[in-house]
Each structure stands twice: as C-alpha cells, then as structure tokens.
Design a protein around this motif. Structure first.
Motif, PDB file in Angstrom:
ATOM      1  N   ILE A   9       0.919  -1.171  -0.045  1.00  0.00           N
ATOM      2  CA  ILE A   9      -0.039   0.013  -0.086  1.00  0.00           C
ATOM      3  C   ILE A   9       0.932   1.248  -0.184  1.00  0.00           C
ATOM      4  CG2 ILE A   9      -1.723   1.249   1.440  1.00  0.00           C
ATOM      5  CD1 ILE A   9      -2.369  -1.523   2.799  1.00  0.00           C
ATOM      6  N   GLU A  10       0.635   2.106  -0.963  1.00  0.00           N
ATOM      7  CA  GLU A  10       1.618   3.305  -1.025  1.00  0.00           C
ATOM      8  C   GLU A  10       0.577   4.670  -0.708  1.00  0.00           C
ATOM      9  OE1 GLU A  10       4.121   3.885  -4.514  1.00  0.00           O
ATOM     10  OE2 GLU A  10       3.883   6.167  -3.919  1.00  0.00           O
ATOM     11  N   ARG A  11       0.912   5.330   0.320  1.00  0.00           N
ATOM     12  CA  ARG A  11       0.025   6.453   0.668  1.00  0.00           C
ATOM     13  C   ARG A  11       0.597   7.674  -0.042  1.00  0.00           C
ATOM     14  NH1 ARG A  11      -0.367   6.322   6.970  1.00  0.00           N
ATOM     15  NH2 ARG A  11      -1.512   8.406   6.620  1.00  0.00           N
ATOM     16  N   ILE A  56      22.152  -9.585   7.902  1.00  0.00           N
ATOM     17  CA  ILE A  56      23.412  -9.384   8.784  1.00  0.00           C
ATOM     18  C   ILE A  56      23.999 -10.803   9.264  1.00  0.00           C
ATOM     19  CG2 ILE A  56      22.535  -7.054   9.764  1.00  0.00           C
ATOM     20  CD1 ILE A  56      21.401  -8.929  12.095  1.00  0.00           C
ATOM     21  N   LYS A  60      19.275 -16.291  12.406  1.00  0.00           N
ATOM     22  CA  LYS A  60      17.846 -16.760  12.910  1.00  0.00           C
ATOM     23  C   LYS A  60      16.687 -16.335  12.143  1.00  0.00           C
ATOM     24  CE  LYS A  60      19.863 -16.039  17.674  1.00  0.00           C
ATOM     25  NZ  LYS A  60      19.399 -15.254  18.799  1.00  0.00           N
ATOM     26  N   GLU A  63      13.501 -17.382  12.996  1.00  0.00           N
ATOM     27  CA  GLU A  63      12.557 -16.545  14.204  1.00  0.00           C
ATOM     28  C   GLU A  63      12.479 -15.153  13.715  1.00  0.00           C
ATOM     29  OE1 GLU A  63      15.057 -16.623  17.859  1.00  0.00           O
ATOM     30  OE2 GLU A  63      16.113 -18.594  17.023  1.00  0.00           O
ATOM     31  N   GLY A  64      12.426 -14.861  12.421  1.00  0.00           N
ATOM     32  CA  GLY A  64      11.895 -13.602  12.141  1.00  0.00           C
ATOM     33  C   GLY A  64      13.079 -12.991  11.504  1.00  0.00           C
ATOM     34  N   PHE A  66      14.500  -9.097  10.863  1.00  0.00           N
ATOM     35  CA  PHE A  66      14.244  -7.553  11.278  1.00  0.00           C
ATOM     36  C   PHE A  66      15.038  -6.713  10.273  1.00  0.00           C
ATOM     37  CE2 PHE A  66      12.713 -10.276  14.558  1.00  0.00           C
ATOM     38  CZ  PHE A  66      11.594  -9.911  14.652  1.00  0.00           C
ATOM     39  N   SER A  67      15.949  -7.322   9.449  1.00  0.00           N
ATOM     40  CA  SER A  67      16.943  -6.346   8.709  1.00  0.00           C
ATOM     41  C   SER A  67      16.413  -6.141   7.218  1.00  0.00           C
ATOM     42  CB  SER A  67      18.346  -7.333   8.522  1.00  0.00           C
ATOM     43  OG  SER A  67      18.019  -8.401   7.466  1.00  0.00           O
ATOM     44  N   GLU A  85      -6.505   1.623   6.659  1.00  0.00           N
ATOM     45  CA  GLU A  85      -5.133   2.542   5.952  1.00  0.00           C
ATOM     46  C   GLU A  85      -5.826   3.379   5.073  1.00  0.00           C
ATOM     47  OE1 GLU A  85      -2.031   1.151   7.798  1.00  0.00           O
ATOM     48  OE2 GLU A  85      -1.623   1.956   5.627  1.00  0.00           O
ATOM     49  N   MET A 222      13.862  -0.389 -12.705  1.00  0.00           N
ATOM     50  CA  MET A 222      13.810  -0.509 -11.028  1.00  0.00           C
ATOM     51  C   MET A 222      13.071  -1.822 -10.710  1.00  0.00           C
ATOM     52  SD  MET A 222      12.728   3.236  -9.230  1.00  0.00           S
ATOM     53  CE  MET A 222      11.137   3.275 -10.144  1.00  0.00           C
TER      54      MET A 222
ATOM     55  N   ARG B 542      21.037  -7.629  15.544  1.00  0.00           N
ATOM     56  CA  ARG B 542      19.609  -8.230  15.257  1.00  0.00           C
ATOM     57  C   ARG B 542      18.831  -7.701  16.437  1.00  0.00           C
ATOM     58  NH1 ARG B 542      16.613 -12.490  13.570  1.00  0.00           N
ATOM     59  NH2 ARG B 542      15.052 -13.285  15.017  1.00  0.00           N
ATOM     60  N   LEU B 545      17.889  -4.229  15.389  1.00  0.00           N
ATOM     61  CA  LEU B 545      16.938  -4.059  14.276  1.00  0.00           C
ATOM     62  C   LEU B 545      15.416  -4.668  14.785  1.00  0.00           C
ATOM     63  CD1 LEU B 545      19.278  -5.621  11.286  1.00  0.00           C
ATOM     64  CD2 LEU B 545      18.155  -3.430  11.506  1.00  0.00           C
ATOM     65  N   SER B 549      12.787  -1.742  13.722  1.00  0.00           N
ATOM     66  CA  SER B 549      11.828  -1.971  12.834  1.00  0.00           C
ATOM     67  C   SER B 549      10.458  -2.022  13.301  1.00  0.00           C
ATOM     68  CB  SER B 549      12.227  -3.358  12.309  1.00  0.00           C
ATOM     69  OG  SER B 549      12.047  -4.385  13.151  1.00  0.00           O
ATOM     70  N   ARG B 627       8.164   5.345   7.165  1.00  0.00           N
ATOM     71  CA  ARG B 627       7.379   4.558   6.351  1.00  0.00           C
ATOM     72  C   ARG B 627       8.213   4.556   5.179  1.00  0.00           C
ATOM     73  NH1 ARG B 627       1.780   4.043   6.353  1.00  0.00           N
ATOM     74  NH2 ARG B 627       2.030   3.557   4.026  1.00  0.00           N
ATOM     75  N   ASP B 629       7.037   4.036   2.079  1.00  0.00           N
ATOM     76  CA  ASP B 629       6.714   5.153   0.985  1.00  0.00           C
ATOM     77  C   ASP B 629       6.933   6.492   1.477  1.00  0.00           C
ATOM     78  OD1 ASP B 629       4.605   5.834   2.763  1.00  0.00           O
ATOM     79  OD2 ASP B 629       3.024   4.787   1.673  1.00  0.00           O
ATOM     80  N   ALA B 631       5.300   8.727   2.999  1.00  0.00           N
ATOM     81  CA  ALA B 631       4.227   9.482   2.694  1.00  0.00           C
ATOM     82  C   ALA B 631       4.091  10.781   3.258  1.00  0.00           C
ATOM     83  CB  ALA B 631       2.799   8.765   2.836  1.00  0.00           C
TER      84      ALA B 631
END
Lengths: 255, 740
Positions: A9-11, A56, A60, A63-64, A66-67, A85, A222, B542, B545, B549, B627, B629, B631
């Motif tokens: 979604i781009e606002r 990085i 892990k 475990e998700g 985040f980078s 939104e 792009m 980590r 982040l 994040s 964000r 974008d 925005a």
C-alpha cells in the motif's frame, strides 16, 4: 469473509492518477510482462523476497527477519483492515484524489475489488484502477471515476511473446469499455527493443471517445532489484533515451 | 543601458561570490546566511571590556562595543543596487567566547590578542556569571541537556511602525524627552542615544561613499541611481521615511544595526507596513511596480530577515494586497535564501496562496513557507490574550511567532532534550523490580517535571537580569514603553509568553512504541535483553533491528503514534502547570531546530534502535524511514496530532517529491497538503522541493552549486555553507522520503 491478497500500500501517491491518492497493489496478474516493474505482483501467493545485501548473518531466519533481507510480499487483508489504512488519508483525497487499485491485476480479484470500491464509495472516496484490461467487468467499471488501462503492443503475436497472452481480448475490452460512460487514460510502457507499433495503438485509441488521454511511460529498470530479490534474472531491457521518447510522444494525446 | 534584470543578475552573482568567500573566512556554519558580506581587508575592532572575566555587559559595555563595531564597518555600496548597507561582524564575536568565534577572527592575530587578553575558562561569557551565578541550576540543566535561555538575546520582534513614524532623529528626540522625565535612568538613555548616533554615522559614511561613487560613475542610469541613493540616505539619516524607497532603505539600515548588535532577524508584515508608502508613491507617480519589485528584491538581498505576507486582520478580513504579489515576484526575481512566510486563513486570497505555492515548486529554493492563522491565533488566545493581539502575532523567526513591539518570548532560546529525560527515566526503571512502559512513562514524567522546573528557574534568572547583561539597546527603540519608561524591554514588555520547546519527540515516541510492541506485546525481547543492549550500544545488530523495525511515529495507527500524542499531552500539561512569577507564562512547543547533532551527542543508546551519540530527531518530525513510502500525508497527520495548542509551533518539515511540477496539478497537490495539514490543526510548514540529482552532486562538491538553498528548518541556508555532517543530514532526510 472475502479477503484480498495485497502486495503493498502506498500512501500519498501522486503518479497514479489525479490528486493525492492511496495506491493499493493487488498481488497476482494473468499477464507476465517481461519488463514488469512490479514482478512481485505477478504471482498470486505470498512470496519471499531476499535482499542479501541487507542480511546481517544472524542465522536466525526462522525466528523472523528484521533487517529487511527477507521480506514476505503478499498479505491477506479483509476490507475493514484495508479501509483503516485508506481512511488515514481521507481528508487529502478531495474531489480529484482517492484510491487507485493497482497491481498486479486488481480485476483478477474481482469480489474483493468490488467490495473495496463499495466501501470507498460509502465514505465518499473516489476510485480508479490500473489494469491490463485482460478482464472486462462492467459492474466494477461502472463504479469507477476513471480507469488507467495499458495497451502494450499492437501485434498480437508479439504481445503474446512478451506478455504471455495475445491481445485480441484486450483490444475488444477497450472497444466494449468505450460504450460505458467512463474516462479512460490509456498507457503504453515504452520498451525500445520491442516492436510495439505505437502509431497503430495511438490510431486505434483515437477512435475511442472515452480515451481522454494517451500516455507513453518510459521503461525503467527499477523492477530488476525486485526480480533479483525473487531469484529471477534481470529483464535485460534498456531505458529509452530522450530522443526516442520525444519521437514517440507525438503519438501521445490529451483531449 | 542596464535594465533591472541585468542589475539583479549581477547582484545574484555577487551574492554567490560572497557565499563562497564567506565560507573561506568563516569555515562551515550550520546557520542562516544572515546576509553578511565578507570581512574586508584590514578590518579590525578593538573591544572594550568592562568585566574582569574578559567580556562586556550592561548599558555601557554593550553600547561602547556596538559603537566600536559599527564604526569599524565600512560603508557597502554596490552600484548595481538601489539600496545600500550591509553588516559583517557582531558584538558577540568579542565577548570572549572562543567557541563562537568565526575563523576569520581567530586567524587575525591582532584580533585574537584582544580576545586572549580577556579570556578566562568560563565556557560562555555572554552571561555575567560573576554577578549572576547559577551554579545551583547547572547540575539539573546538564542532566537533562537543557538549552537554558540564560545568556540569550534578541528573539523577539520590533514594531517597525514606531521607527517608520519617528526615524532616527525622532528616536533621539524621544530619548531626550524621556531622559528629562526619568532622570534616574540617565545611563539607559545615554546608551540609547549613543547607539542611535552611531547608526547615523553609519548612514553618513554611506552618503559620503555614494558621493564619491557618483563622481566616478560613467553609466548614466547608474549615476542617477546613485544620486537617488544618496538623497534617500540624506533624508532618512534624521527624518522618518516618507517614500517607499526611503522606507526600504530605512529598514535596511536598522536591520544592519540590529544584526550587528545581537544578530536579530525579526522582520515585519512586509506587505502591510510598506503598503501605505507604495500606494502613496504610486498615486504621486513617483513609483512603478517594476521599481517597487526591484527595491523589495534589494531589501531581501541585503538581509534575509523573516517577513510575513498575507493573513487576516482582527476582523478576519483578508490583508492580501497588490504589494503581497509584488513581494513574491520580487523574491522570485532575486531567488536567494528568502525567509518569507505566508499566513493562511480561509478568508485569504486563494490566488495569492496558489502563486506562493507556484514559486515554491518552480524555484525549488525552499521559500516561502506557510503558517496557519487559525491554530496559531486561537492557540495564543488560550494564554488569556485578546484576538486583536493574537492576530498581530506574526511569523518573524526561524520557527516562531511574536507580537511585534509587545512580546518578549525568548523563543528559540529554551529547549529541553526529552531524549535525555527518557534516558534518566530508563536508569531509574532498572533499579525497580517490575518493568513496564507505563512505569517508564511515570518516571519520565517525574523527570520532565524537574527539568521544566529548573528550566523555569533559569528563565526567571535570565529575565531578572538580562538588562544588566545584554540590554536590547537597538530593539528597545521600536518596542512599546521601553524608551518611555527608561527600561530594557526584557523588564517591561507587555507580554512575557516565554516559549519552551521539547526536542527529540520522535526518538522518545519510537522508543516507547518499540518497547510496547517488541517487548511487551510480541515478547521478541525481554526488558533485560533490552537493557543489556542499551549498555553495550547494540553489539547485537539483530536486537537493534528488532527495535528499530517497530512501527514508527507518523506511520499511522502505530503504538509510537499513540505515544507521541501522549508525550505531547504530558509535555503541554506539565509546561502549563509550571508556575511563573510576575505575569510570566510558559508556552510549550515542539520546535524544529538544527541542533539535532549536538543534542544527539549527549544522549546514549535509546530503545528505538538509535546508537549512542547519533543525532536525535528533528523538531516534531518523524525519524527517517518512518514509512517505506515516506508518505507526506502520513507525516502531516502525525505532526498535526502533536500540536501543543498554545500558539507556538510544532512544524511540519517536509521534503517534497522532487518530480512535482509547477503546473496546476503540482500546485493542487502541494496546496492540498498544506491546507489539509492546517485543517487538522498544524501550525507551520517548511517545505523543501529539491532536485535530488543536484543535491547529491552538491553534497560531493558544494562549490558546484553555490546558489543551492535548502530549508534546514525554520531557516534556509546555502547548502555550500553547511558542514559536511550537516549536509549529510539534509541528504539523509531527502533520501528517506525519496520514493521508489
């Protein structure tokens, strides 16, 4: 409950139609254009996108992440969550802005698209779609303020070679849509190495009264970063130079 | 024959040359341009110290040194211009603060000798700590990284109507009249008189120089222009200005003097105050629009004072006039760093606002900016001020407003680094047994209360003694009741609505948001993990982040958004609850300011994933990458939700899509953003529309684009003058909103 598979979604989008808009990118498209700049929106299911330069090396992944190295593209939304939104920018839409449903091909998820348009209309928010016109859905079209529709290549065989589908149906849909009371902004992405026959496309579109504008959009590379993240090869196309665009732009029109 | 356009081109070229030369002389300055010209060869001032700590204070100290500095100023006349006068140097350079000293002064051995002779170890000698110590306040001021306002000056606004009515001769008459009425205030009046006479000498030197230039000038049109310049200067040396040309020249001289004294940059409602002169001269047939525009452009070139345009009067009647348009056109014709603010109200001429937006997009030079009458005026009225006064409160500073002639707000001089306050709260939390964001917030509030108390004590100390340290001898001349009473305006202003700003909002909101999301709700980290990570400055990337994040302030509906609102309510509540003596009041704001690097250097690791020492966030703005974008609408919503509501600002500082075009669609989009932000309660919008490619090239080699202007915060600056670190901040901010 009807749900939609949404890529992003781009606002505050100002390039996808008039005014200030929120662009909702639907995931999944029946076409597979080789130059697609949103390749992550072609498949209908969630996909992992991998950006190794952001990794990085924490080991892990399970475990998700985040980078931003491993990003899942595609999330199911119900209408209420997506509206939340969209409503964030309601005050900015005014008369000429609103929501652009893009993709991918939004009309490939017609039930959810219809639901979202109805929700937006209930809130007085203008709606548009960006479509390949592979699908024709009069019920949806009639609800829209305008449509941005692509006509990519004149010759059907070449069209099929580069997009995966022939274009007879798309041409026919342009003609069918011309009978409705709706503004169409027709667009062609300009890919220099492909014989698109812009003159013929332009001539065809000029005969359709609902086509209020014909825009030529220069290819940009792009999408390649995203292709790499999806494990795909680069598309291999080059940007058109200014002279080439200038030459072709004589076929563009506004009326 | 040289046309106005030829002359403007030449003036712009000279300006660019000066910018590059000044950077050589001064080094990098992360500041407004101020309109100074380079120091000339052989320029030297011998300061006079009246304090054993190697500085000068009070009526005699400030007056004597003002006379010495302005007397050392050579006249500045560029025959291409119709107005004359520039400033180069200011008193504060000689007050023994090596930290504030420009490079050219350090490099001049003779100058440095004077300074060294009086140098002591006291950090800032703008304040006389020997007589007015505040050692008792310092521990807490340092603990919370407070910019105290003690030692500040200027940061209020003159009522130019007083000067236009009296002129310099009239000032002297008024001083003489009240000296007789208040014989016990002789020192004050003597100092005021000497200052005015020094300004008159400054004008006389310009008259003399013009006379010489006239003799040697061969171009007829320039000769005539110089003759006119001389005549105007002769008229206004004693008399009040009578024509549009004279009013502009009078302003230029006063502004030079006021800058030299305390770097004061507050202008006035330019289209309002100059309009009667414009109208009269047009009717008399002695002025045309092209000349009026040239004169305004010339005034803007001489000094980027803060001027306001448009707005409504006390009866909500639109004040936009033909001159408002001419000012925009004049600014366009010179197109330098202009500090013009357009005041918006629903009754204002919409075409004018569209034109203002058009110039912003077309020139990509960050002017004008826009302020919102409704939230500013209604907010200020909540301090118990009537509507007429609130309407007079105009944009005359970096990000601040002031009632000209009446208010002494110390705006921009008092800040509390709330990231530092949160750091103290985190330290306390660790000593407890149970951890929670709720408890952290309680501790934060108790520290914030102490921070506000000690800030208030500093403000009161300053206001009690400023007149004995840095009396406002120049600005007093155009302040209500100062000359009449024989008192410095810091003692006798009608309104002491003192601004106090919080810095670091986004860092703190994002920290609370990250703790709530990642620690309390998602259990991705324990509190102990988080504390350990703060201790080791995020050795584990980590962990950093995971925190960085988390959804940020301005992303919309995030925990950090909720915390930003709560932090604002708390900030406003505690500031307004602080008791002040003698009718003084504190006014809360989230000020956009350029000290984000310095403030950041004082703050350790924060739970939003920010490493120790990194810059803190900018005013009310979100952190970069808030964000994906970027925005503008999201940023606008977030900042509208953290307005403090008492007439001071929480500015929306925004980098706008560089592809936006100066056509109907582009204007509609930008105007829509401005109007909607204001409808939601926003106060001030500073917009950069930047050419990304040019910015990147200029960052590599600033000398390629010496005319590139960026809006740093409330002020605009030449990109080439900024330090590499500060240029990078501008670039980062731009990149964070540059869309794919």
């Amino acid at each position: 409950m009807i749900k939609g598979m949404i890529a992003d979604i781009e606002r505050a989008a100002t390039h996808d139609g008039s005014g200030i808009r929120t662009t909702v990118f639907f995931k999944g498209c029946p076409l597979n254009c080789r130059w697609c700049h949103n390749p992550e929106c072609i498949g209908f299911k969630p996909q992992m996108m991998y950006y190794p330069e952001k990794c990085i090396g924490c080991g892990k992944c399970d475990e998700g992440c985040f980078s931003g190295a491993r990003v899942i593209c595609g999330k199911e939304y119900d209408a209420q969550t997506l509206m939340k939104e969209i409503l964030l920018d309601k005050d900015y839409y005014r008369e000429n802005g609103g929501v652009t449903f893009s993709g991918g091909e939004p009309l490939a998820q017609p039930e959810f698209l219809k639901l979202m348009i109805d929700e937006c209309k209930n809130e007085g928010i203008g709606c548009a779609v960006e479509t390949s016109l592979f699908y024709y859905n009069e019920e949806i079209f009639k609800k829209l303020d305008f449509i941005m529709a692509d006509f990519k290549i004149w010759d059907s065989d070449i069209h099929k070679e580069y997009t995966g589908v022939p274009n007879e149906r798309i041409k026919e849909n342009f003609v069918r849509m011309n009978k409705l009371d709706i503004s169409i902004i027709a667009r062609t992405p300009i890919i220099p190495s492909v014989n698109q026959e812009i003159d013929k496309i332009s001539g065809f579109l000029k005969n359709l009264k609902n086509v209020k504008q014909y825009e030529l959009l220069p290819y940009h590379p792009m999408g390649n970063a995203k292709r790499a993240a999806l494990g795909m090869e680069p598309d291999g196309f080059k940007e058109p130079d200014r002279e080439y665009m200038k030459e072709l732009n004589k076929y563009a029109f506004v009326r | 024959m040289l046309s106005y356009a030829d002359r403007l081109r030449s003036m712009r070229e000279t300006k660019i040359r000066h910018t590059l030369e000044k950077r050589k002389q001064n080094g990098y300055t992360d500041l407004d341009d101020f309109g100074t010209v380079p120091i000339s060869e052989g320029y030297c001032v011998e300061p006079w110290y009246n304090s054993t700590n190697g500085s000068f204070y009070g009526y005699d100290g400030m007056c004597e040194n003002f006379c010495r500095v302005i007397d050392a100023h050579e006249p500045y006349i560029d025959p291409m211009e119709m107005l004359c006068g520039r400033w180069r140097d200011m008193l504060v350079n000689y007050r023994g603060d090596l930290h504030y000293m420009p490079d050219w002064l350090k490099n001049n051995l003779k100058n440095l000798e004077f300074i060294k002779n009086g140098a002591t170890n006291q950090w800032s000698k703008r304040w006389d700590e020997q007589r007015f110590p505040y050692d008792d306040l310092k521990p807490l001021q340092e603990k919370y990284n407070i910019t105290t306002g003690i030692d500040g000056d200027a940061h209020f606004a003159c009522d130019y109507r007083i000067g236009f009515e009296l002129g310099f001769g009239g000032f002297l008459d008024k001083i003489n009249k009240y000296r007789e009425i208040n014989p016990d205030k002789k020192d004050f009046y003597d100092a005021e008189e000497r200052c005015v006479k020094a300004i008159q000498r400054f004008i006389q030197r310009h008259i003399d120089k013009a006379a010489k230039l006239i003799e040697s000038e061969t171009r007829q049109e320039i000769k005539e222009s110089l003759i006119k310049m001389k005549e105007v200067c002769e008229n206004i040396k004693e008399n009040p200005p009578k024509t549009f040309h004279e009013a502009c020249q009078w302003t230029a001289f006063f502004n030079c003097a006021s800058r030299i004294y305390t770097r004061d940059g507050a202008g006035f409602q330019i289209d309002g105050l100059l309009y009667p002169y414009y109208e009269r001269d047009i009717q008399a047939g002695i002025l045309d629009d092209e000349t009026a525009k040239f004169l305004i452009a010339n005034l803007l070139l001489i000094d980027p004072h803060y001027y306001q345009l448009s707005g409504v009067d006390e009866n909500d009647k639109d004040m936009t006039n033909h001159l408002s348009y001419l000012v925009l056109e004049a600014a366009d014709s010179i197109n330098i760093a202009c500090n013009l603010t357009v005041r918006m109200h629903e009754n204002c001429d919409r075409e004018f606002v569209r034109k203002a937006v058009y110039y912003l997009i077309k020139n990509k030079n960050a002017w004008p900016r826009f302020c919102n009458d409704k939230s500013l005026a209604e907010g200020y009225m909540r301090n118990g001020v009537d509507k007429k006064t609130a309407r007079e409160r105009i944009a005359v500073g970096c990000n601040w407003m002031c009632v000209p002639g009446k208010e002494f707000p110390m705006n921009d001089t008092v800040k509390i680094n709330i990231a530092k306050v949160m750091e103290e709260a985190l330290k306390d939390l660790r000593k407890e047994e149970c951890y929670s964001t709720e408890r952290l917030f309680e501790l934060y509030e108790s520290h914030l209360k102490k921070a506000i108390e000690v800030t208030a004590a500093g403000i009161n100390l300053h206001l009690d003694h400023q007149w004995e340290v840095t009396p406002e001898l120049i600005m007093n001349l155009m302040m209500k009741d100062s000359i009449e009473k024989g008192e410095d305006i810091s003692q006798c202003a009608e309104l002491f609505t003192v601004g106090i700003d919080g810095a670091g909002l986004a860092v703190v909101a994002d920290s609370f948001g990250a703790l709530e999301d990642r620690v309390e709700k998602e259990h991705l980290l324990s509190w102990e993990d988080m504390f350990e990570a703060l201790d080791n400055n995020f050795e584990n990337e980590r962990t950093r982040l995971i925190l960085s994040s988390a959804q940020k302030y301005c992303s919309g509906n995030s925990a950090a958004d909720k915390w930003a609102k709560r932090l604002t309510e708390s900030w406003v509540g505690l500031v307004k609850a602080q008791k002040m003596p003698e009718g003084r009041q504190l006014i809360p704001g989230w000020f956009s300011w350029s000290r984000t690097i310095e403030y950041g250097s004082k703050v350790g690791t924060t739970p939003n994933g920010r490493r120790a020492g990194e810059p803190i966030s900018h005013g009310a703005n979100p952190n970069p990458h808030f964000r994906q974008d970027g925005a503008s609408t999201a940023q606008s919503n977030g900042i509208a939700s953290v307005q403090c509501g008492y007439g001071n600002t929480a500015p929306l500082q925004i980098e706008f899509d560089p592809d936006v075009k100066a056509d109907e669609k582009g204007i509609d989009i930008v105007l829509n953003l401005i109007e909607t932000h204001f409808k939601k309660g926003g106060t001030l919008i500073n917009i950069n529309v930047l050419d990304g490619e040019k910015l990147m090239e200029a960052n590599e080699n600033p000398d390629l684009y010496p005319d590139l202007v960026v809006r740093v915060t409330g002020f605009t600056a030449y990109f080439a003058s900024l330090s590499p670190q500060f240029r990078q901040l501008v670039v980062d901010r731009f990149l964070s909103t540059d869309r794919q």
